[in-house]
Structures are given as C-alpha cells and as structure tokens.
Design an enzyme around this catalytic site. Structure first.
Site, PDB file in Angstrom:
ATOM      1  N   ARG A  68       0.793  -1.236   0.069  1.00 36.75           N
ATOM      2  CA  ARG A  68       0.067  -0.016   0.102  1.00 36.75           C
ATOM      3  C   ARG A  68       0.792   1.357   0.022  1.00 36.75           C
ATOM      4  O   ARG A  68       0.475   2.333  -0.795  1.00 36.75           O
ATOM      5  CB  ARG A  68      -0.756  -0.125   1.357  1.00 36.75           C
ATOM      6  CG  ARG A  68      -1.690   1.238   1.539  1.00 36.75           C
ATOM      7  CD  ARG A  68      -2.356   1.348   2.740  1.00 36.75           C
ATOM      8  NE  ARG A  68      -3.195  -0.199   2.897  1.00 36.75           N
ATOM      9  CZ  ARG A  68      -4.610  -0.261   2.545  1.00 36.75           C
ATOM     10  NH1 ARG A  68      -5.146   0.605   1.737  1.00 36.75           N
ATOM     11  NH2 ARG A  68      -5.086  -1.475   2.738  1.00 36.75           N
ATOM     12  N   ARG A  94      -9.981   3.208  -1.171  1.00 34.36           N
ATOM     13  CA  ARG A  94      -8.918   2.818  -0.634  1.00 34.36           C
ATOM     14  C   ARG A  94      -8.664   3.455   0.967  1.00 34.36           C
ATOM     15  O   ARG A  94      -8.436   4.681   0.717  1.00 34.36           O
ATOM     16  CB  ARG A  94      -7.779   2.619  -1.529  1.00 34.36           C
ATOM     17  CG  ARG A  94      -7.740   1.461  -2.401  1.00 34.36           C
ATOM     18  CD  ARG A  94      -6.449   1.864  -3.501  1.00 34.36           C
ATOM     19  NE  ARG A  94      -5.466   1.450  -2.980  1.00 34.36           N
ATOM     20  CZ  ARG A  94      -4.941   0.381  -2.630  1.00 34.36           C
ATOM     21  NH1 ARG A  94      -5.658  -0.695  -3.240  1.00 34.36           N
ATOM     22  NH2 ARG A  94      -3.581   0.213  -2.117  1.00 34.36           N
ATOM     23  N   ILE A  95      -8.297   2.995   1.779  1.00 37.52           N
ATOM     24  CA  ILE A  95      -7.736   3.616   3.021  1.00 37.52           C
ATOM     25  C   ILE A  95      -6.387   4.011   2.787  1.00 37.52           C
ATOM     26  O   ILE A  95      -5.241   3.248   1.969  1.00 37.52           O
ATOM     27  CB  ILE A  95      -7.889   2.508   4.303  1.00 37.52           C
ATOM     28  CG1 ILE A  95      -9.079   2.245   4.632  1.00 37.52           C
ATOM     29  CG2 ILE A  95      -6.977   3.126   5.370  1.00 37.52           C
ATOM     30  CD1 ILE A  95      -9.213   1.257   5.625  1.00 37.52           C
ATOM     31  N   LEU A  96      -5.936   5.348   2.890  1.00 34.30           N
ATOM     32  CA  LEU A  96      -4.885   5.889   2.661  1.00 34.30           C
ATOM     33  C   LEU A  96      -3.779   5.673   3.859  1.00 34.30           C
ATOM     34  O   LEU A  96      -4.121   5.688   4.893  1.00 34.30           O
ATOM     35  CB  LEU A  96      -4.988   7.340   2.614  1.00 34.30           C
ATOM     36  CG  LEU A  96      -5.862   7.864   1.541  1.00 34.30           C
ATOM     37  CD1 LEU A  96      -6.129   9.456   1.487  1.00 34.30           C
ATOM     38  CD2 LEU A  96      -5.048   7.603   0.138  1.00 34.30           C
ATOM     39  N   ASN A 110     -12.020  14.670   1.844  1.00 32.81           N
ATOM     40  CA  ASN A 110     -13.191  13.657   1.690  1.00 32.81           C
ATOM     41  C   ASN A 110     -14.672  13.826   1.814  1.00 32.81           C
ATOM     42  O   ASN A 110     -15.011  14.739   2.511  1.00 32.81           O
ATOM     43  CB  ASN A 110     -12.903  12.226   2.322  1.00 32.81           C
ATOM     44  CG  ASN A 110     -13.479  11.046   2.241  1.00 32.81           C
ATOM     45  OD1 ASN A 110     -13.491  10.686   1.095  1.00 32.81           O
ATOM     46  ND2 ASN A 110     -13.972  10.342   3.246  1.00 32.81           N
ATOM     47  N   HIS A 112     -18.034  11.878   2.836  1.00 30.31           N
ATOM     48  CA  HIS A 112     -18.477  10.625   3.223  1.00 30.31           C
ATOM     49  C   HIS A 112     -20.029  10.552   3.399  1.00 30.31           C
ATOM     50  O   HIS A 112     -20.705  11.554   3.972  1.00 30.31           O
ATOM     51  CB  HIS A 112     -17.973  10.307   4.655  1.00 30.31           C
ATOM     52  CG  HIS A 112     -18.154   8.783   5.350  1.00 30.31           C
ATOM     53  ND1 HIS A 112     -17.583   7.792   5.063  1.00 30.31           N
ATOM     54  CD2 HIS A 112     -19.277   8.907   6.643  1.00 30.31           C
ATOM     55  CE1 HIS A 112     -18.186   6.920   5.826  1.00 30.31           C
ATOM     56  NE2 HIS A 112     -19.162   7.507   6.491  1.00 30.31           N
ATOM     57  N   ASP A 144      -7.390  12.734   8.126  1.00 27.43           N
ATOM     58  CA  ASP A 144      -6.197  12.806   9.066  1.00 27.43           C
ATOM     59  C   ASP A 144      -5.990  11.273   9.250  1.00 27.43           C
ATOM     60  O   ASP A 144      -6.456  10.180   8.326  1.00 27.43           O
ATOM     61  CB  ASP A 144      -6.160  13.367  10.264  1.00 27.43           C
ATOM     62  CG  ASP A 144      -7.378  12.834  11.350  1.00 27.43           C
ATOM     63  OD1 ASP A 144      -7.731  11.627  10.871  1.00 27.43           O
ATOM     64  OD2 ASP A 144      -7.721  13.279  12.129  1.00 27.43           O
ATOM     65  N   ASP A 148     -12.070   8.201   8.426  1.00 26.82           N
ATOM     66  CA  ASP A 148     -13.149   9.270   8.445  1.00 26.82           C
ATOM     67  C   ASP A 148     -13.124  10.268   9.810  1.00 26.82           C
ATOM     68  O   ASP A 148     -14.345  10.339  10.217  1.00 26.82           O
ATOM     69  CB  ASP A 148     -14.417   8.433   8.626  1.00 26.82           C
ATOM     70  CG  ASP A 148     -14.592   7.807   7.134  1.00 26.82           C
ATOM     71  OD1 ASP A 148     -14.098   8.278   6.048  1.00 26.82           O
ATOM     72  OD2 ASP A 148     -15.015   6.655   7.018  1.00 26.82           O
TER      73      ASP A 148
HETATM   74  C1  GAR Z   1     -20.328   8.812  -2.497  1.00 26.77           C
HETATM   75  O1  GAR Z   1     -21.707   8.398  -2.226  1.00 26.77           O
HETATM   76  C2  GAR Z   1     -19.342   8.908  -1.539  1.00 26.77           C
HETATM   77  O2  GAR Z   1     -19.774   9.656  -0.094  1.00 26.77           O
HETATM   78  C3  GAR Z   1     -18.958   7.551  -1.010  1.00 26.77           C
HETATM   79  O3  GAR Z   1     -18.742   6.645  -2.407  1.00 26.77           O
HETATM   80  C4  GAR Z   1     -19.782   7.495  -3.225  1.00 26.77           C
HETATM   81  C5  GAR Z   1     -19.079   7.779  -4.436  1.00 26.77           C
HETATM   82  O4  GAR Z   1     -19.879   7.964  -5.518  1.00 26.77           O
HETATM   83  N1  GAR Z   1     -17.504   7.600  -0.354  1.00 26.77           N
HETATM   84  C6  GAR Z   1     -17.512   6.919   0.697  1.00 26.77           C
HETATM   85  O5  GAR Z   1     -18.075   5.757   0.843  1.00 26.77           O
HETATM   86  C7  GAR Z   1     -16.131   6.993   0.952  1.00 26.77           C
HETATM   87  N2  GAR Z   1     -15.721   6.012   2.200  1.00 26.77           N
HETATM   88  P1  GAR Z   1     -19.352   8.703  -6.914  1.00 26.77           P
HETATM   89  O6  GAR Z   1     -18.409   7.880  -7.531  1.00 26.77           O
HETATM   90  O7  GAR Z   1     -20.734   8.783  -7.723  1.00 26.77           O
HETATM   91  O8  GAR Z   1     -18.928  10.209  -6.511  1.00 26.77           O
END
Ligand code: GAR
Length: 211
Positions: A68, A94-96, A110, A112, A144, A148
């Site tokens: 990674r 992916r987890i950074l 990000n 979420h 960070d 999340d």
């Molecule tokens: C979004 O709903 C975003 O919040 C989520 O993935 C989706 C991407 O949609 N992200 C996570 O769950 C991160 N942990 P998109 O590819 O259509 O923008």
C-alpha cells in the site's frame, strides 16, 4: 476569482467528480481539476474525467505495487509532479496509508455518506439503515490518520424513511453530496478556514486555499 490546482482521486461512478467539473465549468467552483487518479480500471469516473476535459487522467493498478505504501507513494509523486496543492477524494475506496496522509497534512478532503462521527467506514449507508437512525446525510471533512476522523468542513442532513433501501437512502444522500461538495470547495477557496482544536472555523484568511 483565484484558481487552485487539485487532484481528484476516485474509484467508482464519479458523480461527485462530475458535479465538481460542472461547477468549475459554470464558474461556480474556482478550482482547477488538473489530475484525476483512479485505482480501478473500470471506474465510470475515468470517462467522466475525460468527458469533462481533465488534462491528466490516470489509472494506477494497486496490484502493480508490492504494498500500500508504495502504491500511495506513486500517487503522491503524480500529485506533486502535476503541481496539485489539494487532494479531493470523491468516492475513493482505498484507505490511505499514514505515509500519504502525513505527506499532505490538512490538504486532503473527503466526502462520506453519513453524518460523522456516526457510521465511518465503507458501509456507512447500510450501517445507518441497520442502526435504525431517522436522519443521515453526508460529511465533507479533512483527512487525517484516523479513518473518517478528520476535522469536519460541512455536513448536510436527509431524512431516513421507513421503506428506505440502501439504494434509495444513498440516492437521497448523493443529491445532497452533489450540492455540498462543490459548495464546500468554493467556500474553502473564497472564505478560507482555520482549525481550533479539531473545529473548522471559516473565514480565516491565513488558511485560504488560494494562498
Ligand atoms: C459517494 O456517496 C461517497 O460519499 C462515497 O462513495 C460514493 C461515491 O460516489 N464515499 C465513501 O463511501 C468513502 N468512504 P461517486 O463515485 O458517484 O462520486
């Protein structure tokens, strides 16, 4: 209005990338999406990036790297080579590594699909439904080393209905994401912010994105 070079990292459909690019094109989001990196060859976001005229659209396959940290190092090098000051995660799954997060302190953003700190992780929508909450939503936050867990920039709330499925709730949340993400990036550029403890305070000139 000042422009700021950002890299967007994606894994999926790319609807958040799409609304950011549309907002940029409409003059409503003063950033310069200079680079899009996907860890998935079949991510719809790659086509959206091409269609949106992003100059550098790159797929990097994690399987081509021994671990990674080395994959993240390759991403970080690309981001630096393209002069991107900020990294916007838009459905990047992916987890950074700590290495990557430390290389760009307070420079990774990000979105979420839950009201953090409730329901962190990859199954936020399912977890919120299973818990039985009556409201959920989305959070834009700095990244960070805690999953999340970074400082919260903006949140938007939606109701959870009795007959919601994962897909219906996610669709309602995504409608809010599509307003909140470009608006928050715009606010970061135009208003700036500072962080007191872990609280984001808007309108602090010394942290403006355009400086
Ligand atoms: C979004 O709903 C975003 O919040 C989520 O993935 C989706 C991407 O949609 N992200 C996570 O769950 C991160 N942990 P998109 O590819 O259509 O923008």
């Amino acid at each position: 209005m000042n422009s700021k070079a950002i890299a967007v990292m994606v894994s999926g459909h790319g609807t958040n990338l799409k609304v950011i690019l549309e907002a940029v094109a409409a003059g409503a989001c003063p950033v310069d999406v200079r680079l899009v990196i996907s860890d998935k060859a079949d991510a719809g976001a790659l086509q959206i990036a091409h269609d949106g005229g992003v100059a550098h659209v790159i797929h990097l396959n994690p399987k081509d790297y021994p671990d990674r940290a080395l994959f993240d190092a390759a991403c970080a090098d690309l981001i630096d080579q393209h002069g991107c000051q900020w990294i916007v995660l838009a459905g990047y799954m992916r987890i950074l590594s700590s290495f990557f997060v430390r290389r760009f302190p307070r420079r990774i953003i990000n979105i979420h699909p839950a009201i953090l700190p409730a329901f962190p992780g990859a199954k936020a929508v399912e977890d919120a439904l299973a818990y039985g909450v009556k409201a959920s939503g989305c959070t834009v936050h700095l990244v960070d080393e805690v999953l999340d867990g970074g400082s919260i920039l903006a949140q938007s709330i939606v109701p959870v209905l009795d007959d919601d499925t994962r897909d219906s709730l996610h669709a309602r949340i995504q409608k809010e994401e599509h307003k909140l993400y470009p608006a928050t990036l715009r606010r970061m550029v135009e208003d700036g912010f500072s962080i007191v403890g872990r609280t984001v305070i808007w309108n602090a000139n010394h942290s403006r994105l355009d400086q």
